[in-house]
Every structure is written in C-alpha cells, then in structure tokens.
Design a protein around this motif. Structure first.
Motif, PDB file in Angstrom:
ATOM      1  N   PHE A 181       0.825  -1.218   0.000  1.00 25.09           N
ATOM      2  CA  PHE A 181       0.000   0.000   0.000  1.00 25.09           C
ATOM      3  C   PHE A 181       0.855   1.263   0.000  1.00 25.09           C
ATOM      4  N   TYR A 182       1.804   1.354   0.941  1.00 25.53           N
ATOM      5  CA  TYR A 182       2.616   2.565   1.026  1.00 25.53           C
ATOM      6  C   TYR A 182       3.467   2.759  -0.229  1.00 25.53           C
ATOM      7  N   LYS A 183       4.027   1.681  -0.734  1.00 20.87           N
ATOM      8  CA  LYS A 183       4.870   1.771  -1.935  1.00 20.87           C
ATOM      9  C   LYS A 183       4.070   2.308  -3.119  1.00 20.87           C
ATOM     10  N   SER A 184       2.876   1.757  -3.325  1.00 18.51           N
ATOM     11  CA  SER A 184       2.048   2.173  -4.456  1.00 18.51           C
ATOM     12  C   SER A 184       1.524   3.587  -4.280  1.00 18.51           C
ATOM     13  N   MET A 185       1.092   3.903  -3.063  1.00 14.79           N
ATOM     14  CA  MET A 185       0.522   5.229  -2.819  1.00 14.79           C
ATOM     15  C   MET A 185       1.556   6.330  -3.006  1.00 14.79           C
ATOM     16  N   PHE A 186       2.772   6.110  -2.477  1.00 12.77           N
ATOM     17  CA  PHE A 186       3.802   7.135  -2.607  1.00 12.77           C
ATOM     18  C   PHE A 186       4.281   7.272  -4.054  1.00 12.77           C
ATOM     19  N   ALA A 187       4.237   6.177  -4.816  1.00 15.43           N
ATOM     20  CA  ALA A 187       4.625   6.258  -6.227  1.00 15.43           C
ATOM     21  C   ALA A 187       3.634   7.128  -6.993  1.00 15.43           C
ATOM     22  N   ALA A 188       2.349   7.013  -6.657  1.00 18.05           N
ATOM     23  CA  ALA A 188       1.318   7.788  -7.344  1.00 18.05           C
ATOM     24  C   ALA A 188       1.158   9.191  -6.768  1.00 18.05           C
ATOM     25  N   HIS A 189       1.437   9.349  -5.477  1.00 12.87           N
ATOM     26  CA  HIS A 189       1.260  10.636  -4.792  1.00 12.87           C
ATOM     27  C   HIS A 189       2.518  10.971  -3.975  1.00 12.87           C
ATOM     28  N   PRO A 190       3.613  11.269  -4.643  1.00 13.44           N
ATOM     29  CA  PRO A 190       4.849  11.567  -3.909  1.00 13.44           C
ATOM     30  C   PRO A 190       4.729  12.783  -2.983  1.00 13.44           C
ATOM     31  N   GLU A 191       3.740  13.646  -3.228  1.00  7.42           N
ATOM     32  CA  GLU A 191       3.569  14.814  -2.355  1.00  7.42           C
ATOM     33  C   GLU A 191       3.238  14.403  -0.916  1.00  7.42           C
ATOM     34  N   LEU A 192       2.709  13.199  -0.737  1.00  8.82           N
ATOM     35  CA  LEU A 192       2.388  12.732   0.613  1.00  8.82           C
ATOM     36  C   LEU A 192       3.643  12.402   1.413  1.00  8.82           C
ATOM     37  N   LEU A 193       4.772  12.287   0.743  1.00  8.96           N
ATOM     38  CA  LEU A 193       6.030  12.072   1.463  1.00  8.96           C
ATOM     39  C   LEU A 193       6.405  13.293   2.293  1.00  8.96           C
ATOM     40  N   ASN A 194       5.756  14.429   2.057  1.00 12.79           N
ATOM     41  CA  ASN A 194       5.948  15.608   2.902  1.00 12.79           C
ATOM     42  C   ASN A 194       5.208  15.470   4.227  1.00 12.79           C
ATOM     43  N   VAL A 195       4.307  14.489   4.318  1.00 18.91           N
ATOM     44  CA  VAL A 195       3.471  14.320   5.507  1.00 18.91           C
ATOM     45  C   VAL A 195       4.003  13.208   6.409  1.00 18.91           C
ATOM     46  N   PHE A 196       4.431  12.100   5.817  1.00 19.30           N
ATOM     47  CA  PHE A 196       4.785  10.921   6.603  1.00 19.30           C
ATOM     48  C   PHE A 196       6.226  10.968   7.105  1.00 19.30           C
ATOM     49  N   ASN A 197       6.459  10.272   8.216  1.00 20.31           N
ATOM     50  CA  ASN A 197       7.792  10.137   8.791  1.00 20.31           C
ATOM     51  C   ASN A 197       8.569   9.095   7.993  1.00 20.31           C
ATOM     52  N   LYS A 232      13.382  21.355   6.374  1.00 16.28           N
ATOM     53  CA  LYS A 232      13.861  21.132   5.016  1.00 16.28           C
ATOM     54  C   LYS A 232      15.366  20.920   5.078  1.00 16.28           C
ATOM     55  N   ILE A 233      15.825  19.744   4.703  1.00 14.10           N
ATOM     56  CA  ILE A 233      17.239  19.400   4.767  1.00 14.10           C
ATOM     57  C   ILE A 233      17.832  19.486   3.370  1.00 14.10           C
ATOM     58  N   ASN A 234      18.929  20.161   3.245  1.00 14.59           N
ATOM     59  CA  ASN A 234      19.598  20.298   1.942  1.00 14.59           C
ATOM     60  C   ASN A 234      19.868  18.922   1.336  1.00 14.59           C
ATOM     61  N   GLY A 235      19.518  18.768   0.063  1.00 16.58           N
ATOM     62  CA  GLY A 235      19.737  17.501  -0.621  1.00 16.58           C
ATOM     63  C   GLY A 235      18.569  16.545  -0.543  1.00 16.58           C
ATOM     64  N   GLU A 236      17.596  16.845   0.345  1.00 18.78           N
ATOM     65  CA  GLU A 236      16.417  15.994   0.473  1.00 18.78           C
ATOM     66  C   GLU A 236      15.271  16.608  -0.331  1.00 18.78           C
ATOM     67  N   GLU A 237      14.616  15.792  -1.133  1.00 21.68           N
ATOM     68  CA  GLU A 237      13.538  16.307  -1.985  1.00 21.68           C
ATOM     69  C   GLU A 237      12.314  16.702  -1.187  1.00 21.68           C
ATOM     70  N   PHE A 238      12.040  15.954  -0.124  1.00 22.10           N
ATOM     71  CA  PHE A 238      10.813  16.182   0.629  1.00 22.10           C
ATOM     72  C   PHE A 238      11.105  16.698   2.041  1.00 22.10           C
ATOM     73  N   LEU A 239      10.088  17.333   2.615  1.00 20.95           N
ATOM     74  CA  LEU A 239      10.192  17.795   3.993  1.00 20.95           C
ATOM     75  C   LEU A 239      10.297  16.593   4.927  1.00 20.95           C
ATOM     76  N   GLN A 240      10.922  16.802   6.063  1.00 18.84           N
ATOM     77  CA  GLN A 240      11.098  15.738   7.043  1.00 18.84           C
ATOM     78  C   GLN A 240      10.339  16.113   8.321  1.00 18.84           C
ATOM     79  N   ASN A 241       9.481  15.205   8.786  1.00 19.25           N
ATOM     80  CA  ASN A 241       8.699  15.417  10.003  1.00 19.25           C
ATOM     81  C   ASN A 241       9.176  14.488  11.107  1.00 19.25           C
ATOM     82  N   ARG A 242       9.332  15.024  12.302  1.00 25.79           N
ATOM     83  CA  ARG A 242       9.611  14.198  13.469  1.00 25.79           C
ATOM     84  C   ARG A 242       8.820  14.723  14.658  1.00 25.79           C
ATOM     85  N   GLN A 243       8.339  13.800  15.482  1.00 25.14           N
ATOM     86  CA  GLN A 243       7.590  14.185  16.674  1.00 25.14           C
ATOM     87  C   GLN A 243       8.492  14.037  17.894  1.00 25.14           C
ATOM     88  N   TYR A 244       8.572  15.115  18.675  1.00 22.02           N
ATOM     89  CA  TYR A 244       9.438  15.144  19.857  1.00 22.02           C
ATOM     90  C   TYR A 244       8.623  15.535  21.084  1.00 22.02           C
TER      91      TYR A 244
END
Length: 406
Positions: free
Chosen positions: A28-44, A196-208
């Motif tokens: 599921f995750y593999k297929s969804m991210f392939a079709a909607h890479p913008e969601l990689l800005n949301v997930f960890n 936003k990390i230099n060299g990374e295409e998508f935003l990175q989310n972490r919960q602290y």
C-alpha cells in the motif's frame, strides 16, 4: 450503518489479514507514494524505512476487521492515532487516496481470494472508519486553533537556545518567529518539528516530546543524536548541527500519553531519552501536587549519556514524598569508583520488587522498545493492573510482543 452482510464478510477476513497484514500495508505505502509523492511531505520517512509504520497500520486494519461490529472498542486507538495525524496535518482529503490504494493492495496481495464482494465490503467498512477518524481529527484541529495562542497546522519557529544535556542529548528551545505567546500543553505531549534538509527532496517530520513544563516563551525538546544506527537519524543529526536562529516549522502540542492528576502514587520509569515526557510530568506533578508520593527511576548506560540528573533531583526535593533511583546498565570505571548510581544492570523484576511499594499506583513508562517490553511485562508479573500501566512508543504504536520483529 454497515449491513450485516458487510460486517460478516469483513470479520471473516480478519484471520487472513493477521497473516498478510504487513505485506498488504507495505504494498500500500509503496504504491501510494509512487502515485502521490507529495504525501512524502506528511509521513515520517524513518518509520517507513524501519517498517514501523507498515506494522502499525497492519495492526489497525486487523483490529478494525475484528471489531467492525463494535467500533466503539477502537475509540482509544482512534484517538491516539488521530493525535498523531493532527500533529502531522493529515487532512480529510487524504482519506480517499488512502482508501483507494489500500483496496488495491488487498487485491494485489490476496489475488483471486479478494473477490469483488470482499473488496466492496472493505470499501464500505473503510468509508465508515475513515468518517470516524475525520470527525475526531476535525474536532482536534478546531481545538488546537481555538485554544489561547493556538494555531492551525504548522507555524514558523526558530531555535533560540541549545543546551547540551549529555554526550548524545541536546535540548532545543523553540520560540515563534512572530513573537506571540505559546499555548499551554499537558505534560507528556509532543510537537511535530518539520524541516527542510539540503539535498532531500521532501520535507522531514519528526515528533518530539516536550521535556519541560509549559511556559509562554519557548517549547523545549530534547533530542538524542541518532548516529549509531542504520540509517542514521537525519533530523536528529540535522538539529544537532543547526545554529541558533535556524527556522523550523512546528505543530501545536498533541498526544494522549498524559499525567493522571489524581491522588494515587505515581512511578516514572524512563529508559534513556525516554525521560523527556516523564520529566515534564514529574516537574508538573511535584509542583501541582507536592503531597503526592512520587518515585522516579531513570535507566541509562552510564554517566556519559545521562541527561537531566540535576533537574530530576531538584524536582524530587519539591515533593514531600519523593524518591529517585538511577540505574546504569554499563557503568564506566569512574561510575564504579564513585558509586554514583543505585542499581547496576537492567531494570528487572528483582529491582522493581524492591522499589515498588504500592501496586495501586500509576506507572508511566517510556524508552526504547526492549526497555518498554521488559518493564511493562515485569509490572504485570508484579500484579499491577493493566489500566494503571501507561506507556508510549516513540513513533507509531505497535504491539509490545511484536515490536522487536520490526
């Protein structure tokens, strides 16, 4: 309302999902991210790489199959997940996308066994479950924005101070760029930090976890540098190298791992950086309820990586009935010479039997998965009621008994 036929079909698939669940969610995750890479800005991304997100979703889907006729049983799980979703800005418009690719994954993994009747039943069930999540999360978004000094989704903050707490833990004080005051929060809650990390295409989310008591000026998070694992912690390493003044995005505080403020004695059991939410709870508890009996147990490898020893001791001094214990699993020669700890080795049943004086108390446990597994199991063996044991994973919640396989 779901029809009896739909309920019967969904419940009948539960045994298959228990076996194939992670395979389905991985697909599921593999297929969804392939079709909607913008969601990689949301997930960890780290949880994806470790397989934890896939396992957590598989557990949720299987539980939904078992309790599709009694969805009220899942309310605590729904609320826990909804807190994480709200903190990550998961929105109602994401749910149809998830449903589409989840059904596709079920069909691809189960093949001919996933008949049109089964897929139609699961489509109806997913719609029902999604509606519950969307409503719960809608209320959470409104509450976060409506509270005093609250906001919606993410807001720009900057690092105004860094404080080294140990050899691998640094605290970061985050203040709003707009200069406004902060909302309050419940001890034990967390924020999402998005960078936003230099060299990374998508935003990175972490919960602290928030590691201090609420104040108007700055949130404090305390982050362990994760450079001893594979893959290394991208966000933790990024933050450790970040200068004061760096801007990051922050979501309003969230989470349901919070302090019960009744009169029962309370035991805090922290493993390593798992001390962060428990320290906030401890400092709040001793201030608001100085007569409450409090015991704080912190397990670390040794003094080189021990954080917040002074803060814990200062907090314990405030309460009239407070004790603290320090456990080192691998003390240094200096530690052995000074004997600056209370227990050598892991937190085990023998140690807990010696320390735990009341079974009818609240026990808050946070730390690495092996620590959680051991401590929670030993508390149960000591006949502590399950409802009195509160624990939190750093990341997606999983079943303790299967967490080590991830």
């Amino acid at each position: 309302m779901l029809s009896n036929k739909t309920i019967e079909i969904v419940k009948a698939t539960a045994p298959v999902l228990e076996v194939k669940g992670k395979e389905i969610t991985t697909n599921f995750y593999k297929s969804m991210f392939a079709a909607h890479p913008e969601l990689l800005n949301v997930f960890n991304h780290a949880n994806q790489q470790k397989g934890r997100q896939q396992t957590a979703l598989a557990n949720t889907v299987t539980a939904a199959a078992h309790y599709i006729d009694r969805l009220e049983v899942l309310v605590p799980v729904v609320k826990q997940i909804a807190h994480k979703h709200r903190s990550l800005a998961v929105k109602a418009e994401h749910y149809p996308i998830v449903g589409e690719f989840l059904l596709k994954a079920i069909k691809e993994v189960l093949g001919d066994a996933a008949t049109e009747e089964i897929l139609e039943a699961w489509g109806e069930a997913y719609h029902e479950i999604a509606a519950i999540f969307i409503q719960v999360e809608k209320e959470m978004y409104e509450e976060a924005e409506r509270q005093e000094n609250g906001w919606k989704d993410f807001k720009t903050f900057k690092i105004v101070k860094k404080a080294k707490e140990s050899g691998n833990i640094t605290s970061f004080y985050l203040a709003p760029v707009d200069g406004k005051k902060l909302p309050s929060f419940k001890p034990g809650q967390y924020i999402t930090v998005r960078v936003k990390i230099n060299g990374e295409e998508f935003l990175q989310n972490r919960q602290y976890s928030l590691s201090d008591v609420p104040n108007d000026e700055a949130f404090r998070i305390s982050v362990k540098r994760e450079d001893e694992q594979t893959p290394a912690g991208k966000v933790s390493n990024f933050l450790h190298e970040a200068p004061n003044g760096l801007e990051v995005e922050v979501s309003p505080p969230a989470g349901d791992f919070i302090l019960e403020e009744d009169e029962k004695p309370v035991y805090f059991l922290a493993g390593g950086v798992g001390i962060t939410p428990l320290l906030s709870m401890l400092k709040t508890s001793v201030t608001s309820q100085p007569n409450r009996k409090v015991t704080f147990i912190h397990a670390a490898r040794n003094s080189d990586v021990l954080a917040f020893e002074v803060e814990v001791k200062e907090a314990i001094k405030v309460t009239k009935e407070g004790k603290s214990y320090l456990c080192y699993s691998n003390p240094t020669n200096k530690d052995l010479k000074l004997r600056n700890f209370d227990h050598e080795g892991y937190v085990d049943r023998a140690f807990l039997e010696e320390i735990v004086e009341e079974k009818d108390a609240h026990f808050y446990v946070c730390g690495p998965v092996p620590f959680l597994q051991t401590v929670v199991n030993e508390l149960k063996q000591l006949e502590v009621k399950e409802e009195n044991i509160h624990y939190e994973f750093f990341g997606p919640a999983m079943k303790l008994e299967e967490a080590t396989t991830v």
